[in-house]
Design an enzyme around this catalytic site. Structure first.
Site, PDB file in Angstrom:
ATOM      1  N   SER A  54      66.202  51.846  22.630  1.00 45.79           N
ATOM      2  CA  SER A  54      65.588  51.215  23.790  1.00 45.79           C
ATOM      3  C   SER A  54      64.081  51.163  23.588  1.00 45.79           C
ATOM      4  CB  SER A  54      65.908  52.003  25.058  1.00 45.79           C
ATOM      5  OG  SER A  54      65.328  51.392  26.192  1.00 45.79           O
TER       6      SER A  54
ATOM      7  N   LYS B 230      73.683  54.722  25.019  1.00 43.07           N
ATOM      8  CA  LYS B 230      72.902  53.499  25.184  1.00 43.07           C
ATOM      9  C   LYS B 230      73.632  52.527  26.112  1.00 43.07           C
ATOM     10  CE  LYS B 230      69.514  50.607  24.355  1.00 43.07           C
ATOM     11  NZ  LYS B 230      69.982  49.242  24.509  1.00 43.07           N
TER      12      LYS B 230
ATOM     13  N   GLU C  42      70.198  50.518  33.831  1.00 48.77           N
ATOM     14  CA  GLU C  42      69.122  49.512  33.857  1.00 48.77           C
ATOM     15  C   GLU C  42      69.515  48.318  34.727  1.00 48.77           C
ATOM     16  OE1 GLU C  42      67.907  46.458  30.477  1.00 48.77           O
ATOM     17  OE2 GLU C  42      67.304  48.505  29.966  1.00 48.77           O
TER      18      GLU C  42
ATOM     19  N   HIS D  17      72.988  53.806  29.524  1.00 46.77           N
ATOM     20  CA  HIS D  17      71.559  53.536  29.772  1.00 46.77           C
ATOM     21  C   HIS D  17      71.369  52.106  30.265  1.00 46.77           C
ATOM     22  CE1 HIS D  17      67.833  51.679  28.210  1.00 46.77           C
ATOM     23  NE2 HIS D  17      67.234  52.843  28.347  1.00 46.77           N
ATOM     24  N   ASN D  18      72.009  51.163  29.594  1.00 46.12           N
ATOM     25  CA  ASN D  18      71.842  49.764  29.975  1.00 46.12           C
ATOM     26  C   ASN D  18      72.545  49.449  31.290  1.00 46.12           C
ATOM     27  OD1 ASN D  18      70.565  49.653  27.495  1.00 46.12           O
ATOM     28  ND2 ASN D  18      71.421  47.663  26.972  1.00 46.12           N
TER      29      ASN D  18
END
Length: 301
Positions: free
Chosen positions: A121, A173, A180, A176-177
């Site tokens: 990221s 990840k 987001e 994480h996204n």
């Protein structure tokens, strides 16, 4: 440390440059002449050939993949396979699905090659600010290439973590996204609410800048929003169409699979899908139903 960086798109080229600045030898590989020419101006070596690049590096080698998730990763691994040697380390720094990364790690293990999945990221700002790295793979392999992660991260002891075995990096990840997605949707809705309160004639960039300091909702996403609103207060010329690159869908599917409620992430994904409907059938049917049961007026086009 010597590294072959395969894929010289914007992020791959930026990562290669940061590694080069950090004292590593980097050979960037890309089939596109324009990408190679652009990368060559950054100071590191470039090549059109995987075989040529690997032949120039001492064994064991480090190969970093920055190619699109999916079949392209498998195709790249197939092209790499004849040129890999015992002890080589392959790092996938893209947004691959974590189960694919687990499969690929097992696939190359038979060739005595280590496979590391590295969720990355930082976007276009990573060159200057450093990248947040979520790393999955065998401990020995991760430790052997630790100098690379320390160079790419914002600091030697921050911004990166070996989070678990193969697949764990890309799993983190993915989540994480998904987070987001939810954060972006909340900011978008809040600023839309303020934009519609015309009686106050709010300067949205001013509000965003006030929130950047001391507020519990301050974040890098807010910083970027403040910059965007300062440059273009009414967002003129920007179509209300929001893409998704897959990680949000995978996060929602995983939440369902694990029986974990994730309503905010799920709804933020659905809002992105909704943004793409130019002539929504569902909205037209809703209007028709209201007319049928209550005689409510229908607006015509």
């Amino acid at each position: 440390m010597d590294i072959a960086m395969i894929g010289l798109g914007k992020m791959g080229a930026n990562m290669a440059e940061r590694l080069h600045r950090g004292g590593h030898r980097v050979i960037g590989v890309d089939p596109g002449e324009a990408a190679r020419d652009s990368a060559a101006t950054r100071g590191f070596e470039v090549s059109a050939s995987i075989a040529d690049a690997l032949a120039q590096l001492p064994v064991p080698r480090v190969v970093w993949l920055m190619v699109p998730a999916g079949e392209v990763v498998d195709q790249t691994l197939a092209a790499l396979s004849p040129h890999l040697s015992e002890g080589d380390v392959v790092i996938d720094g893209g947004n691959s699905y974590y189960k694919d990364s687990m499969r690929r790690a097992e696939q190359v293990k038979g060739e005595d090659v280590s496979y590391i999945d590295c969720g990355t990221s930082g976007g276009v700002w990573g060159l200057q600010e450093g990248y947040s790295l979520m790393i999955g793979g065998e401990t020995a392999a991760v430790e052997r290439v630790g100098a690379i992660f320390r160079t790419l991260a914002p600091g030697e002891d921050r911004g990166w973590a070996h989070v678990g075995p193969s697949g764990a990096g890309h799993f983190c990840k993915m989540v994480h996204n998904g987070i987001e997605y939810g954060m972006m949707q909340a900011y978008a809705e809040g600023f839309a609410l303020m934009q519609h309160k015309t009686a106050f004639n709010l300067d949205l960039a001013q509000v965003a800048k006030a929130w950047q300091h001391g507020s519990v909702v301050r974040s890098w996403l807010l910083d970027l929003s403040a910059d965007a609103l300062d440059r273009n207060p009414q967002l003129d010329g920007i179509a209300p169409y929001v893409e998704d690159s897959g990680e949000g869908r995978w996060t929602v599917a995983e939440a369902i699979d694990l029986d974990v409620p994730a309503p905010v992430i799920t709804l933020s994904l659905l809002e992105r899908l909704r943004s793409r409907e130019k002539n929504s059938f569902s909205d037209r049917l809703l209007a028709a139903m209201r007319n049928e049961f209550g005689g409510h007026a229908i607006k015509t086009r």
